[in-house]
Design an enzyme around this catalytic site. Structure first.
Site, PDB file in Angstrom:
ATOM      1  N   HIS A 320       0.831  -1.175   0.240  1.00  0.00           N
ATOM      2  CA  HIS A 320       0.083   0.104  -0.020  1.00  0.00           C
ATOM      3  C   HIS A 320       0.993   1.273  -0.004  1.00  0.00           C
ATOM      4  CE1 HIS A 320      -3.855   1.861   0.301  1.00  0.00           C
ATOM      5  NE2 HIS A 320      -3.235   2.992   0.979  1.00  0.00           N
ATOM      6  N   ALA A 321       0.593   2.221  -0.779  1.00  0.00           N
ATOM      7  CA  ALA A 321       1.445   3.358  -1.144  1.00  0.00           C
ATOM      8  C   ALA A 321       1.556   4.058   0.292  1.00  0.00           C
ATOM      9  CB  ALA A 321       0.846   4.312  -2.142  1.00  0.00           C
ATOM     10  N   HIS A 350      -0.016  11.763  -5.786  1.00  0.00           N
ATOM     11  CA  HIS A 350      -0.530  11.732  -4.303  1.00  0.00           C
ATOM     12  C   HIS A 350       0.778  11.684  -3.360  1.00  0.00           C
ATOM     13  CE1 HIS A 350      -3.776  10.873  -1.252  1.00  0.00           C
ATOM     14  NE2 HIS A 350      -2.453  10.273  -0.735  1.00  0.00           N
ATOM     15  N   GLU A 351       1.534  10.856  -3.595  1.00  0.00           N
ATOM     16  CA  GLU A 351       2.528  10.301  -2.590  1.00  0.00           C
ATOM     17  C   GLU A 351       3.750  11.795  -2.803  1.00  0.00           C
ATOM     18  OE1 GLU A 351       0.383   7.571  -1.390  1.00  0.00           O
ATOM     19  OE2 GLU A 351       2.117   8.321  -0.131  1.00  0.00           O
ATOM     20  N   HIS A 354       2.775  14.457  -0.662  1.00  0.00           N
ATOM     21  CA  HIS A 354       3.296  14.170   1.098  1.00  0.00           C
ATOM     22  C   HIS A 354       4.713  14.556   1.335  1.00  0.00           C
ATOM     23  CE1 HIS A 354      -0.312  12.200   2.534  1.00  0.00           C
ATOM     24  NE2 HIS A 354      -0.294  11.161   1.772  1.00  0.00           N
ATOM     25  N   GLU A 378      -3.315  14.995   2.787  1.00  0.00           N
ATOM     26  CA  GLU A 378      -3.805  14.057   1.768  1.00  0.00           C
ATOM     27  C   GLU A 378      -4.270  14.808   0.393  1.00  0.00           C
ATOM     28  OE1 GLU A 378      -2.933  10.868   4.182  1.00  0.00           O
ATOM     29  OE2 GLU A 378      -3.338  10.985   1.823  1.00  0.00           O
ATOM     30  N   HIS A 480      -6.796   0.594   5.241  1.00  0.00           N
ATOM     31  CA  HIS A 480      -6.904   1.293   6.453  1.00  0.00           C
ATOM     32  C   HIS A 480      -7.544   0.914   7.738  1.00  0.00           C
ATOM     33  CE1 HIS A 480      -6.133   3.621   2.755  1.00  0.00           C
ATOM     34  NE2 HIS A 480      -5.679   4.610   3.421  1.00  0.00           N
ATOM     35  N   TYR A 490      -9.437  11.467   4.087  1.00  0.00           N
ATOM     36  CA  TYR A 490      -9.678  11.673   2.345  1.00  0.00           C
ATOM     37  C   TYR A 490     -10.853  12.081   2.217  1.00  0.00           C
ATOM     38  CZ  TYR A 490      -5.885   8.149   3.130  1.00  0.00           C
ATOM     39  OH  TYR A 490      -4.662   7.424   3.580  1.00  0.00           O
TER      40      TYR A 490
HETATM   41  C1  LIG Z   1      -2.349   6.357  -1.569  1.00  0.00           C
HETATM   42  C2  LIG Z   1      -2.746   6.400  -0.409  1.00  0.00           C
HETATM   43  C3  LIG Z   1      -1.673   6.375   0.892  1.00  0.00           C
HETATM   44 SE1  LIG Z   1      -1.819   7.734   2.079  1.00  0.00          SE
HETATM   45  C4  LIG Z   1      -4.326   5.969   0.082  1.00  0.00           C
HETATM   46  O1  LIG Z   1      -4.338   5.427   1.061  1.00  0.00           O
HETATM   47  N1  LIG Z   1      -5.443   6.707  -0.629  1.00  0.00           N
HETATM   48  C5  LIG Z   1      -5.249   7.827  -1.624  1.00  0.00           C
HETATM   49  C6  LIG Z   1      -6.702   7.817  -1.851  1.00  0.00           C
HETATM   50  C7  LIG Z   1      -7.561   7.262  -1.074  1.00  0.00           C
HETATM   51  C8  LIG Z   1      -6.709   6.473  -0.298  1.00  0.00           C
HETATM   52  C9  LIG Z   1      -6.933   4.887  -0.631  1.00  0.00           C
HETATM   53  O2  LIG Z   1      -6.158   4.253  -1.280  1.00  0.00           O
HETATM   54  O3  LIG Z   1      -8.060   4.166   0.019  1.00  0.00           O
HETATM   55 ZN   LIG Z   2      -1.835  10.031   1.256  1.00  0.00          ZN
END
Ligand SMILES: C=C(C[SeH])C(=O)N1CCC[C@H]1C(=O)O
Ligand SMILES: [Zn+2]
Length: 597
Positions: A320-321, A350-351, A354, A378, A480, A490
């Site tokens: 997971h990024a 997105h990353e 950060h 975010e 998450h 988010y």
């Molecule tokens: C890219 C990330 C790491 Se902060 C992320 O969890 N995001 C970015 C958008 C929404 C959420 C997800 O993937 O559920």
């Molecule tokens: Zn993020």
């Protein structure tokens, strides 16, 4: 007297802040070692380091209590003491602290290493979420294959986490109480520093819901046209496995066969990226170049040396990024399992957003090296990505061939953005509404899945592809929930990124409310130093000021509101309403006929 004790307080807190920086550096290194090489040994080491650091934090916390910081004159000094007066999970006694770390670690490594068997070849049982299962959801249009994959993933990553999750809830709630909160829900919401946070979330949803219902109705019709009404009903929720994403949180993978004007030239970024031999590194370099074009900070050398941007073949990692600050002012990293497609093009920005935030606030004391609120962190990368995804920018970088921007192309573009940004909101809202209920005890382990799907049905208009029971625990099939990462951040981000984008576009001279030649949908702030400087002014504050001050610095507004998003999507909203009227599609949904309670 107060003067000298304030001066003593300042000296003390600056020393404590330096120590905290060393502690956070050690914690990040141990966390990185584990999540970039998942082994029992590295897990044990990480928990050992966390335990040691929690003892040191407790020691420091005792000392802060000796200062009457509430009476200090200096706002920043008071704010630093206030933040250090929050001990966090370290307030738990050692045995419970270790148990809590172990529960979350077990859930996270289960999620990261979960494998399922292929639908097409049931002896092939090494399919991982990234890239295998993600690719199936991006490409397959076989409802049976999608249903199989959905069910197997939710068994492997969701149901299996149920017991650890229940233990984590109990222990995290205990930690919340030791920090003076009723429960973790109140603790999470305190990060936003407003009394009516949950009411604000509800108000935002009321503002956006009409637009979402129109988009939901239109997509349901297009899916029914494709799969037939025995799979997609005319007036019910949409089955979760048909939307191109395991959690139905963004629907961009079904754009190709649902977009409003199919005869207009298709903008298939993924295809073009592959044709142009894009590599993961090139995606990062393009993102870095965009930030530099705004007069923001270039990625430091260590970033390019230490980041992991492709999935290793010799070990298990958390794919997971994620973006990492090592709190030494030099070491910043990203870890992600990049694949060459539009989705990871977005994720990379997105990353990188950060990392840019880390770079912008690295002069702040350690305790202020954080987002103005979690949603700000975010929103940075996504705000830049709004420019990058514009037809104007995609033409600039050669990902789209020139095309006259007629009204139909604009609707297709807004639709593409809407199935990413609008549909995400109810998903994000549900994920933390569900967990607020769990932490408050209004949702017990006996009704985890019933309450989760009741919210998914009523707010998102989504239903499970098969009946569900309390043997399942579908919420944990989302990273998450298995990794104890709050999600309202988010939801906030997807609202405020449009407020940021609108302000930046005006500063860049790319958008004027009354000028039809300067539309928000086609704004690209690329190379605008004016916009970049304003963004930098906001980001450099970190969490040193209440977030309303930070937002005001860039947008002139002091509250989050859906106005930016609704203005951006106004033409799409009008088009969808007319289209649903034309086809007679029922707008909204009746309760699902699937069993899940
Ligand atoms: C890219 C990330 C790491 Se902060 C992320 O969890 N995001 C970015 C958008 C929404 C959420 C997800 O993937 O559920
Ligand atoms: Zn993020």
């Amino acid at each position: 007297d107060l003067e000298s004790s304030e001066q003593e307080g300042r000296e003390y807190i600056m020393h404590l802040d330096k120590m905290a920086g060393l502690r956070k550096n050690r914690a990040s290194l141990a966390e990185w070692a584990y999540t970039s090489n998942i082994t029992q040994e590295n897990e044990a080491k990480r928990i050992q380091v966390q335990l040691e650091l929690s003892k040191q934090e407790k020691q420091a916390w005792e000392e802060t209590k000796m200062y009457r910081w509430q009476d200090f004159q200096d706002f920043s000094l008071r704010r630093m003491f206030k933040k250090y007066s929050q001990l966090g999970v370290s307030a738990l006694p050692d045995d419970k602290y270790k148990l809590l770390m172990q529960s979350v670690s077990d859930m996270e490594s289960n999620y990261a290493t979960a494998k399922i068997c292929s639908f097409k070849n049931e002896t092939k049982c090494d399919l991982a979420l990234e890239p295998d299962i993600t690719e199936i959801f991006a490409k397959s249009q076989d409802p049976d294959e999608l249903k199989h994959t959905w069910v197997e993933w939710h068994r492997a990553a969701g149901a299996r986490a149920r017991n650890n999750f229940t233990q984590y809830v109990e222990l995290d709630n205990e930690a919340a109480k030791l920090n003076g909160y009723k429960d973790v829900a109140e603790w999470w919401q305190s990060e936003y520093e407003v009394k009516d946070f949950e009411e604000q979330l509800a108000k935002l949803w009321e503002d956006v819901k009409p637009l979402y219902q129109q988009l939901h109705a239109y997509v349901r019709k297009r899916l029914r046209d494709k799969y037939g009404e025995h799979i997609v009903s005319a007036r019910g929720p949409i089955p979760a496995h048909l939307l191109g994403n395991m959690w139905a949180q963004t629907w961009n993978n079904i754009e190709s066969f649902t977009r409003p004007y199919p005869d207009k030239k298709e903008i298939d970024i993924t295809k073009t990226m592959k044709e142009q031999n894009y590599t993961a590194l090139r995606m990062f370099q393009m993102s870095d170049e965009f930030f530099r074009s705004l007069n923001l900070t270039a990625m430091p050398e260590k970033f390019w040396q230490n980041s992991i941007i492709e999935k290793p073949t010799d070990r298990e990692i958390v794919c997971h990024a994620s973006a990492w600050d090592f709190y030494d002012g030099e070491d910043f990293r990203i870890k992600q399992c990049t694949t060459i497609d539009y989705e990871y093009f977005q994720t990379t920005h997105h990353e990188m957003g950060h990392i840019q935030y880390f770079l912008q606030y690295k002069q702040q004391p350690v305790v202020f090296r954080d987002g103005a609120n979690p949603g700000f962190h975010e929103a940075v990368g996504d705000t830049i990505a709004l420019s990058v995804s514009s037809p104007k920018h995609l033409r600039r970088v050669g990902l789209v061939k020139g095309d006259a921007d007629d009204e139909q192309t604009e609707i297709n573009q807004l639709y593409k953005m809407g199935i990413d940004k609008i549909v995400f909101l109810p998903f994000a809202y549900v994920l933390d509404l569900f967990r607020y209920g769990v932490f408050r005890g209004s949702t017990t382990p006996e009704d985890y899945n019933c309450h989760y799907w009741s919210l998914r049905d009523s707010l998102q208009g989504i239903e499970p592809p098969v009946n569900r029971t309390e043997e399942d625990f579908d919420a944990a099939a989302k990273y998450h929930v298995s990794a104890d990462v709050e999600y309202a951040r988010y939801y906030v981000s997807f609202i405020i990124q449009f407020q940021f984008h609108r302000a930046l576009c005006q500063l860049a001279g790319e958008y004027e409310p009354e000028d039809p030649n300067k539309k928000l949908v086609d704004c690209d702030i690329y190379q605008s130093v004016n916009a970049g400087n304003a963004l930098s002014t906001m980001l450099r504050l970190g969490s040193s000021r209440p977030w309303a001050d930070a937002m005001e610095a860039l947008t002139g507004q002091r509250r989050m509101d859906a106005g930016g998003l609704l203005e951006y999507f106004r033409p799409l909203h009008d088009w969808l309403a007319a289209e649903n009227m034309r086809t007679g599609e029922y707008v909204g949904w009746e309760p699902s006929k699937m069993q899940y309670c």
